[in-house]
Design a protein around this motif. Structure first.
Motif, PDB file in Angstrom:
ATOM      1  N   GLN A  65     -30.966 -39.673  35.688  1.00 20.81           N
ATOM      2  CA  GLN A  65     -29.901 -38.748  35.316  1.00 20.81           C
ATOM      3  C   GLN A  65     -29.795 -38.596  33.795  1.00 20.81           C
ATOM      4  OE1 GLN A  65     -28.020 -36.799  37.563  1.00 20.81           O
ATOM      5  NE2 GLN A  65     -29.734 -37.561  38.763  1.00 20.81           N
ATOM      6  N   MET A  85     -26.035 -31.330  37.303  1.00 19.37           N
ATOM      7  CA  MET A  85     -26.206 -32.770  37.525  1.00 19.37           C
ATOM      8  C   MET A  85     -25.924 -33.126  38.981  1.00 19.37           C
ATOM      9  SD  MET A  85     -27.269 -33.770  34.658  1.00 19.37           S
ATOM     10  CE  MET A  85     -27.331 -35.507  34.987  1.00 19.37           C
ATOM     11  N   GLU A  86     -26.713 -34.073  39.505  1.00 17.93           N
ATOM     12  CA  GLU A  86     -26.540 -34.515  40.886  1.00 17.93           C
ATOM     13  C   GLU A  86     -25.280 -35.361  41.015  1.00 17.93           C
ATOM     14  OE1 GLU A  86     -29.942 -36.360  42.706  1.00 17.93           O
ATOM     15  OE2 GLU A  86     -31.315 -35.164  41.499  1.00 17.93           O
ATOM     16  N   SER A  89     -27.261 -39.597  45.453  1.00 22.21           N
ATOM     17  CA  SER A  89     -28.684 -39.838  45.640  1.00 22.21           C
ATOM     18  C   SER A  89     -28.865 -41.162  46.369  1.00 22.21           C
ATOM     19  CB  SER A  89     -29.406 -39.882  44.285  1.00 22.21           C
ATOM     20  OG  SER A  89     -30.771 -40.164  44.459  1.00 22.21           O
ATOM     21  N   ILE A  94     -22.923 -40.515  42.102  1.00 22.38           N
ATOM     22  CA  ILE A  94     -23.285 -40.399  40.690  1.00 22.38           C
ATOM     23  C   ILE A  94     -22.206 -39.603  39.972  1.00 22.38           C
ATOM     24  CG2 ILE A  94     -25.017 -39.605  39.050  1.00 22.38           C
ATOM     25  CD1 ILE A  94     -27.001 -39.599  41.430  1.00 22.38           C
ATOM     26  N   SER A  96     -21.422 -38.054  36.245  1.00 24.42           N
ATOM     27  CA  SER A  96     -21.945 -37.763  34.910  1.00 24.42           C
ATOM     28  C   SER A  96     -20.836 -37.119  34.091  1.00 24.42           C
ATOM     29  CB  SER A  96     -23.140 -36.814  34.990  1.00 24.42           C
ATOM     30  OG  SER A  96     -24.157 -37.379  35.789  1.00 24.42           O
ATOM     31  N   VAL A 111     -23.401 -41.892  32.483  1.00 22.72           N
ATOM     32  CA  VAL A 111     -23.749 -41.787  33.896  1.00 22.72           C
ATOM     33  C   VAL A 111     -23.341 -43.093  34.564  1.00 22.72           C
ATOM     34  CG1 VAL A 111     -25.628 -41.574  35.571  1.00 22.72           C
ATOM     35  CG2 VAL A 111     -25.693 -40.250  33.462  1.00 22.72           C
TER      36      VAL A 111
END
Length: 137
Positions: A65, A85-86, A89, A94, A96, A111
């Motif tokens: 990330q 941004m994810e 996962s 996650i 961010s 992150v």
């Protein structure tokens, strides 16, 4: 001859040595205690391995990330970056964040990777968002 045979059998029974039931039970108890102790070591080692695997996976995700944040800092705006941004996962959540204090030129990118409320990895970097519009000015 029969009496001699009986005497031989009686003397063999008297001189014959063996283990009593109490000795057998005591040895079984001792062996089971030793085995249980060793099994507890293996169980604890398996738990530590699972936790280490989770931390390694979370660290890999956090590093990935941060690399994405660094890449997007050269090609996208701050809002576009956060949208790209994810958020999840491999079962990890996650988060961010990008923030900038007044008077500073660099953004602070953080992150945090967690699972079931427990943080497994947290990383931070400093970024300069230089987009194509900034370069034209």
């Amino acid at each position: 001859m029969n009496s001699r045979h009986n005497q031989t059998n009686k003397s063999m029974l008297k001189s014959e040595e063996g283990m009593t039931l109490v000795e057998v039970l005591a040895s079984i108890l001792l062996l089971s205690l030793i085995t249980t102790t060793f099994l507890s070591f293996f169980i604890q080692a398996a738990k530590v391995n699972n936790q280490t695997d989770a931390v390694n996976e979370a660290t890999f995700i956090a590093q990935e990330q941060l690399e994405l944040l660094t890449y997007y800092a050269t090609t996208k705006t701050v809002d576009e970056t956060l949208d790209l941004m994810e958020t999840e996962s491999n079962g990890f959540a996650i988060e961010s964040h990008l923030s900038k204090n007044s008077g500073e030129t660099l953004y602070r990118g953080t992150v945090e990777v967690s699972k079931e409320g427990k943080t497994y990895a947290q990383m931070e970097t400093r970024l300069s968002f230089r987009t194509a519009e900034d370069l034209e000015d």
